[in-house]
Structures are given as C-alpha cells and as structure tokens.
Design a protein around this motif. Sequence first.
Motif, PDB file in Angstrom:
ATOM      1  N   GLY A  49      23.545  -0.987  -3.004  1.00  0.00           N
ATOM      2  CA  GLY A  49      22.097  -1.134  -3.039  1.00  0.00           C
ATOM      3  C   GLY A  49      21.491  -0.908  -4.407  1.00  0.00           C
ATOM      4  N   GLY A  50      22.135  -0.184  -5.283  1.00  0.00           N
ATOM      5  CA  GLY A  50      21.612   0.058  -6.614  1.00  0.00           C
ATOM      6  C   GLY A  50      20.486   1.076  -6.629  1.00  0.00           C
ATOM      7  N   VAL A  51      20.064   1.423  -7.826  1.00  0.00           N
ATOM      8  CA  VAL A  51      18.997   2.388  -8.021  1.00  0.00           C
ATOM      9  C   VAL A  51      17.737   1.625  -8.385  1.00  0.00           C
ATOM     10  CG1 VAL A  51      18.253   4.367  -9.378  1.00  0.00           C
ATOM     11  CG2 VAL A  51      20.651   4.073  -8.829  1.00  0.00           C
ATOM     12  N   GLN A  52      16.629   2.008  -7.782  1.00  0.00           N
ATOM     13  CA  GLN A  52      15.372   1.339  -8.081  1.00  0.00           C
ATOM     14  C   GLN A  52      14.389   2.365  -8.649  1.00  0.00           C
ATOM     15  OE1 GLN A  52      13.966  -0.621  -4.606  1.00  0.00           O
ATOM     16  NE2 GLN A  52      15.695  -2.022  -4.507  1.00  0.00           N
ATOM     17  N   PHE A  53      13.746   1.996  -9.739  1.00  0.00           N
ATOM     18  CA  PHE A  53      12.759   2.839 -10.366  1.00  0.00           C
ATOM     19  C   PHE A  53      11.395   2.195 -10.224  1.00  0.00           C
ATOM     20  CE2 PHE A  53      16.662   3.720 -12.738  1.00  0.00           C
ATOM     21  CZ  PHE A  53      16.729   5.085 -12.578  1.00  0.00           C
ATOM     22  N   GLU A  54      10.385   3.021 -10.160  1.00  0.00           N
ATOM     23  CA  GLU A  54       9.028   2.494 -10.144  1.00  0.00           C
ATOM     24  C   GLU A  54       8.675   2.084 -11.560  1.00  0.00           C
ATOM     25  OE1 GLU A  54       6.327   5.244  -8.428  1.00  0.00           O
ATOM     26  OE2 GLU A  54       7.598   5.613  -6.708  1.00  0.00           O
ATOM     27  N   GLU A  55       8.305   0.828 -11.728  1.00  0.00           N
ATOM     28  CA  GLU A  55       8.065   0.297 -13.059  1.00  0.00           C
ATOM     29  C   GLU A  55       6.667   0.596 -13.586  1.00  0.00           C
ATOM     30  OE1 GLU A  55      10.160  -1.336 -15.143  1.00  0.00           O
ATOM     31  OE2 GLU A  55      11.765  -0.911 -13.741  1.00  0.00           O
ATOM     32  N   GLY A  56       5.668   0.541 -12.726  1.00  0.00           N
ATOM     33  CA  GLY A  56       4.305   0.658 -13.198  1.00  0.00           C
ATOM     34  C   GLY A  56       3.622   1.940 -12.760  1.00  0.00           C
ATOM     35  N   PRO A  57       2.376   2.071 -13.141  1.00  0.00           N
ATOM     36  CA  PRO A  57       1.623   3.255 -12.732  1.00  0.00           C
ATOM     37  C   PRO A  57       1.318   3.210 -11.238  1.00  0.00           C
ATOM     38  CG  PRO A  57       0.198   1.721 -13.869  1.00  0.00           C
ATOM     39  CD  PRO A  57       1.585   1.172 -13.958  1.00  0.00           C
ATOM     40  N   PRO A  58       0.961   4.338 -10.644  1.00  0.00           N
ATOM     41  CA  PRO A  58       0.653   4.336  -9.209  1.00  0.00           C
ATOM     42  C   PRO A  58      -0.593   3.507  -8.917  1.00  0.00           C
ATOM     43  CG  PRO A  58       0.123   6.452 -10.189  1.00  0.00           C
ATOM     44  CD  PRO A  58       0.824   5.661 -11.234  1.00  0.00           C
ATOM     45  N   GLU A  59      -0.582   2.837  -7.768  1.00  0.00           N
ATOM     46  CA  GLU A  59      -1.700   1.959  -7.417  1.00  0.00           C
ATOM     47  C   GLU A  59      -2.949   2.744  -7.024  1.00  0.00           C
ATOM     48  OE1 GLU A  59       1.316   1.571  -5.667  1.00  0.00           O
ATOM     49  OE2 GLU A  59       2.055   0.052  -7.052  1.00  0.00           O
ATOM     50  N   ASP A  60      -2.781   3.936  -6.466  1.00  0.00           N
ATOM     51  CA  ASP A  60      -3.926   4.674  -5.957  1.00  0.00           C
ATOM     52  C   ASP A  60      -4.535   5.630  -6.981  1.00  0.00           C
ATOM     53  OD1 ASP A  60      -1.661   6.179  -5.960  1.00  0.00           O
ATOM     54  OD2 ASP A  60      -1.994   7.108  -3.994  1.00  0.00           O
ATOM     55  N   PHE A  61      -4.160   5.509  -8.253  1.00  0.00           N
ATOM     56  CA  PHE A  61      -4.737   6.374  -9.284  1.00  0.00           C
ATOM     57  C   PHE A  61      -6.087   5.821  -9.716  1.00  0.00           C
ATOM     58  CE2 PHE A  61      -5.262   7.507 -13.797  1.00  0.00           C
ATOM     59  CZ  PHE A  61      -5.321   8.881 -13.647  1.00  0.00           C
ATOM     60  N   ASP A  62      -7.100   6.683  -9.765  1.00  0.00           N
ATOM     61  CA  ASP A  62      -8.447   6.304 -10.164  1.00  0.00           C
ATOM     62  C   ASP A  62      -8.742   6.929 -11.522  1.00  0.00           C
ATOM     63  OD1 ASP A  62     -11.045   5.448 -10.271  1.00  0.00           O
ATOM     64  OD2 ASP A  62     -11.804   6.998  -8.907  1.00  0.00           O
ATOM     65  N   PRO A  63      -8.797   6.136 -12.603  1.00  0.00           N
ATOM     66  CA  PRO A  63      -9.047   6.722 -13.922  1.00  0.00           C
ATOM     67  C   PRO A  63     -10.437   7.355 -14.040  1.00  0.00           C
ATOM     68  CG  PRO A  63      -8.411   4.414 -14.118  1.00  0.00           C
ATOM     69  CD  PRO A  63      -8.530   4.717 -12.671  1.00  0.00           C
ATOM     70  N   ALA A  64     -11.399   6.878 -13.241  1.00  0.00           N
ATOM     71  CA  ALA A  64     -12.742   7.462 -13.308  1.00  0.00           C
ATOM     72  C   ALA A  64     -12.751   8.870 -12.712  1.00  0.00           C
ATOM     73  CB  ALA A  64     -13.733   6.570 -12.559  1.00  0.00           C
ATOM     74  N   ASN A  65     -11.933   9.110 -11.699  1.00  0.00           N
ATOM     75  CA  ASN A  65     -11.848  10.428 -11.076  1.00  0.00           C
ATOM     76  C   ASN A  65     -10.364  10.779 -10.913  1.00  0.00           C
ATOM     77  OD1 ASN A  65     -12.330  12.801  -9.781  1.00  0.00           O
ATOM     78  ND2 ASN A  65     -13.127  11.879  -7.895  1.00  0.00           N
ATOM     79  N   PRO A  66      -9.715  11.246 -12.002  1.00  0.00           N
ATOM     80  CA  PRO A  66      -8.262  11.429 -11.952  1.00  0.00           C
ATOM     81  C   PRO A  66      -7.814  12.553 -11.027  1.00  0.00           C
ATOM     82  CG  PRO A  66      -9.123  12.198 -14.043  1.00  0.00           C
ATOM     83  CD  PRO A  66     -10.258  11.555 -13.313  1.00  0.00           C
ATOM     84  N   TYR A  67      -8.670  13.532 -10.771  1.00  0.00           N
ATOM     85  CA  TYR A  67      -8.254  14.676  -9.960  1.00  0.00           C
ATOM     86  C   TYR A  67      -8.529  14.488  -8.472  1.00  0.00           C
ATOM     87  CZ  TYR A  67      -8.026  16.764 -14.552  1.00  0.00           C
ATOM     88  OH  TYR A  67      -7.724  17.022 -15.854  1.00  0.00           O
ATOM     89  N   ALA A  68      -8.990  13.311  -8.066  1.00  0.00           N
ATOM     90  CA  ALA A  68      -9.279  13.077  -6.652  1.00  0.00           C
ATOM     91  C   ALA A  68      -7.995  13.119  -5.822  1.00  0.00           C
ATOM     92  CB  ALA A  68      -9.979  11.731  -6.471  1.00  0.00           C
ATOM     93  N   ASP A  69      -6.941  12.515  -6.326  1.00  0.00           N
ATOM     94  CA  ASP A  69      -5.657  12.511  -5.620  1.00  0.00           C
ATOM     95  C   ASP A  69      -4.622  13.191  -6.525  1.00  0.00           C
ATOM     96  OD1 ASP A  69      -3.499  12.073  -4.026  1.00  0.00           O
ATOM     97  OD2 ASP A  69      -3.477   9.893  -4.268  1.00  0.00           O
ATOM     98  N   PRO A  70      -4.246  14.448  -6.227  1.00  0.00           N
ATOM     99  CA  PRO A  70      -3.318  15.154  -7.111  1.00  0.00           C
ATOM    100  C   PRO A  70      -1.944  14.483  -7.215  1.00  0.00           C
ATOM    101  CG  PRO A  70      -4.171  16.635  -5.407  1.00  0.00           C
ATOM    102  CD  PRO A  70      -4.691  15.280  -5.128  1.00  0.00           C
TER     103      PRO A  70
END
Length: 151
Positions: A49-70
């Motif tokens: 199956g191989g190893v899979q890495f997450e390539e990009g930033p998380p989809e649910d991150f909000d730059p306007a309110n970064p501390y909303a989702d720890p």
Amino acid sequence: MCVGAYVMDSINISSQYTQTHRGRPLKPKKKRQTERERERERERMVRKGGVQFEEGPPEDFDPANPYADPVAFYEQREHLVREKWIAIEKSKILRERVKWCYRVEGVNYIEKCRHLVQQYLDSTRGVGWYKDHRPHYLHGLPPPPPLLLLL
C-alpha cells in the motif's frame, strides 16, 4: 579399541566444520538463493500500500481566526515547518552541487557554474529559521507599505 573409536568419531566430523578460524569451527555456509527465491523475498519485504503523506495545508484552517480549531492550527503549523524543512534541504542539495561544480571546473567555474549559483541563491532567499531581524528585501518579500502617522 575404545580409544580408536573415539579417534574415528572425531575424524568423521562433517566437512562443513573442518575449517577453523582462531581455533573455533566455522559455521556452515548458507545455501545460495536462486533468483526466484530472491524475488519472493523482495516481494515479501515490500510494504503493501505504500506510505501516504498529506501534501497540502489542512482544509479546515481559517487564517482569519487561527485559534478557532486547535487541531487545524497545529496541522497548519506542522505543514509550514515541513515546507520550510523541504526548502532548507533543497538548498543544501544545491550547495553540494555548487561545491562539486567548483571542484570539477577549476578556473572556469565562473562561467560553468553560474546557473547553479543562481539557483542556489534563489533557493536561499526567504529560507531559514532565524531571519526575522533581517531587512525585508533579504526575505524575498516586497517592502512593507509606508506607515501613515496621523497627528
């Protein structure tokens, strides 16, 4: 007769133990593997199956309110650190190529290694951990807008 039987038993030791190294008998040699056996062993040792890495930033991150989702905040931070390490390692590889080019080309290094030096300089702009107190033009960023002081 008893002594002779003992001598005969000691002579009948298998040929694989007759050679010695520093007074100790050598271990028996392994049977040589056939090509098919080696292929089977390689297939068995391969990760399925191989190893899979997450390539990009998380989809649910909000730059306007970064501390909303720890969780998203920490994933974003890990993403930035990972990207920074990748850029640093690319710079190290390019630096090694420049060193190699200098050694190989000798006195003609200025002409022959110019493209590698330019790639290396481009890769080092804005890369590094402790670059906060340097002027903005060394970061690879545009200059900040002028401050308007209202009195």
